[in-house]
Design a protein around this motif. Sequence first.
Motif, PDB file in Angstrom:
ATOM      1  N   GLU A  69       0.794  -1.209   0.000  1.00 25.50           N
ATOM      2  CA  GLU A  69       0.000   0.000   0.000  1.00 25.50           C
ATOM      3  C   GLU A  69       0.839   1.277   0.000  1.00 25.50           C
ATOM      4  N   ALA A  70       2.124   1.172   0.076  1.00 19.67           N
ATOM      5  CA  ALA A  70       2.975   2.356   0.084  1.00 19.67           C
ATOM      6  C   ALA A  70       2.990   2.968  -1.309  1.00 19.67           C
ATOM      7  N   PRO A  71       2.849   4.290  -1.398  1.00 18.57           N
ATOM      8  CA  PRO A  71       2.890   4.932  -2.710  1.00 18.57           C
ATOM      9  C   PRO A  71       4.282   4.825  -3.316  1.00 18.57           C
ATOM     10  N   SER A  72       4.338   4.654  -4.595  1.00 16.56           N
ATOM     11  CA  SER A  72       5.631   4.576  -5.264  1.00 16.56           C
ATOM     12  C   SER A  72       6.258   5.956  -5.294  1.00 16.56           C
ATOM     13  N   PRO A  73       7.566   6.049  -5.239  1.00 10.75           N
ATOM     14  CA  PRO A  73       8.229   7.354  -5.241  1.00 10.75           C
ATOM     15  C   PRO A  73       7.924   8.140  -6.508  1.00 10.75           C
ATOM     16  N   SER A  74       7.723   7.457  -7.621  1.00 13.60           N
ATOM     17  CA  SER A  74       7.489   8.172  -8.881  1.00 13.60           C
ATOM     18  C   SER A  74       6.099   8.775  -8.947  1.00 13.60           C
ATOM     19  N   ALA A  75       5.159   8.328  -8.107  1.00 17.51           N
ATOM     20  CA  ALA A  75       3.790   8.846  -8.150  1.00 17.51           C
ATOM     21  C   ALA A  75       3.760  10.325  -7.796  1.00 17.51           C
ATOM     22  N   SER A  76       4.527  10.745  -6.800  1.00 19.23           N
ATOM     23  CA  SER A  76       4.495  12.148  -6.417  1.00 19.23           C
ATOM     24  C   SER A  76       5.341  13.019  -7.338  1.00 19.23           C
ATOM     25  N   THR A  77       6.303  12.457  -8.006  1.00 18.16           N
ATOM     26  CA  THR A  77       7.142  13.266  -8.890  1.00 18.16           C
ATOM     27  C   THR A  77       6.491  13.494 -10.247  1.00 18.16           C
ATOM     28  N   LYS A  78       5.487  12.713 -10.612  1.00 15.50           N
ATOM     29  CA  LYS A  78       4.834  12.863 -11.916  1.00 15.50           C
ATOM     30  C   LYS A  78       3.798  13.977 -11.938  1.00 15.50           C
ATOM     31  N   GLN A  79       3.386  14.471 -10.775  1.00 15.18           N
ATOM     32  CA  GLN A  79       2.363  15.496 -10.730  1.00 15.18           C
ATOM     33  C   GLN A  79       2.925  16.821 -11.215  1.00 15.18           C
ATOM     34  N   THR A  80       2.236  17.409 -12.178  1.00 11.46           N
ATOM     35  CA  THR A  80       2.616  18.726 -12.665  1.00 11.46           C
ATOM     36  C   THR A  80       1.381  19.608 -12.631  1.00 11.46           C
ATOM     37  N   PRO A  81       1.569  20.851 -12.322  1.00 12.12           N
ATOM     38  CA  PRO A  81       0.405  21.742 -12.296  1.00 12.12           C
ATOM     39  C   PRO A  81      -0.160  21.886 -13.715  1.00 12.12           C
ATOM     40  N   SER A  82      -1.490  21.934 -13.791  1.00  8.52           N
ATOM     41  CA  SER A  82      -2.102  22.105 -15.106  1.00  8.52           C
ATOM     42  C   SER A  82      -1.887  23.541 -15.561  1.00  8.52           C
ATOM     43  N   LYS A  83      -1.707  23.692 -16.877  1.00 10.24           N
ATOM     44  CA  LYS A  83      -1.461  25.053 -17.351  1.00 10.24           C
ATOM     45  C   LYS A  83      -2.784  25.807 -17.413  1.00 10.24           C
ATOM     46  N   PRO A  84      -2.739  27.104 -17.179  1.00  5.56           N
ATOM     47  CA  PRO A  84      -3.970  27.888 -17.148  1.00  5.56           C
ATOM     48  C   PRO A  84      -4.661  27.864 -18.506  1.00  5.56           C
ATOM     49  N   ALA A  85      -5.977  27.939 -18.467  1.00  4.50           N
ATOM     50  CA  ALA A  85      -6.772  27.926 -19.689  1.00  4.50           C
ATOM     51  C   ALA A  85      -6.524  29.205 -20.490  1.00  4.50           C
ATOM     52  N   ASP A  86      -6.517  29.072 -21.802  1.00  5.59           N
ATOM     53  CA  ASP A  86      -6.366  30.208 -22.693  1.00  5.59           C
ATOM     54  C   ASP A  86      -7.656  31.032 -22.636  1.00  5.59           C
ATOM     55  N   PRO A  87      -7.586  32.296 -22.207  1.00  7.43           N
ATOM     56  CA  PRO A  87      -8.800  33.110 -22.067  1.00  7.43           C
ATOM     57  C   PRO A  87      -9.576  33.249 -23.381  1.00  7.43           C
ATOM     58  N   ASN A  88      -8.871  33.289 -24.490  1.00  8.78           N
ATOM     59  CA  ASN A  88      -9.547  33.407 -25.794  1.00  8.78           C
ATOM     60  C   ASN A  88     -10.354  32.145 -26.095  1.00  8.78           C
TER      61      ASN A  88
END
Length: 186
Positions: A29-48
Amino acid sequence: MCSATLLVVACALTTATGCSSGKADDPKEAPSPSASTKQTPSKPADPNETAKNEAVATYKQYWQAMERLYSDSSGKNNDLKQFAAGAALKNAEADAKNMHSKGRIISGHVAVGSPTVTSADISRKIPNATLSSCLDISHWQVIDSTTKKPTALPPTRLTKYVIVSTVERWPEGWRVIRDEPQGQKC
């Protein structure tokens, strides 16, 4: 700290603390070390793009409201003001009132085919967009409200045609302000 940074920090803390099953040191049940490193913030939506999507959504809702307006001779289901203003609202309400005064309603469904934003200017004081679509009213039927029977219409009338509309973003939201049938089949 900006809100994007706070979001990344909150996500990292959530991932680090995780959920516990109450079992100590269960390697399954331990999370894999790569699980937390793969998270990237989503880029903001294009206002147009966001504005274009909102304009198209309002345009589709406008035609749903038009269906309700024309089908209800009492006028009680008139929520068109939530999606239209200016000439588009004035013309639709006058046309529906005229039709209802002659004892006619419209039944059926309007299909809005491929609404495409042909231009958009969101930097204006009142942002706007111009849309082009293929309006299909072939499933809209004029009905005599007394007899409930369809009324005869000219066989040469266009039932699928190009329509160009202008949509503006008002403080209350996007509104169709102009609808102009182009007189050409699609």
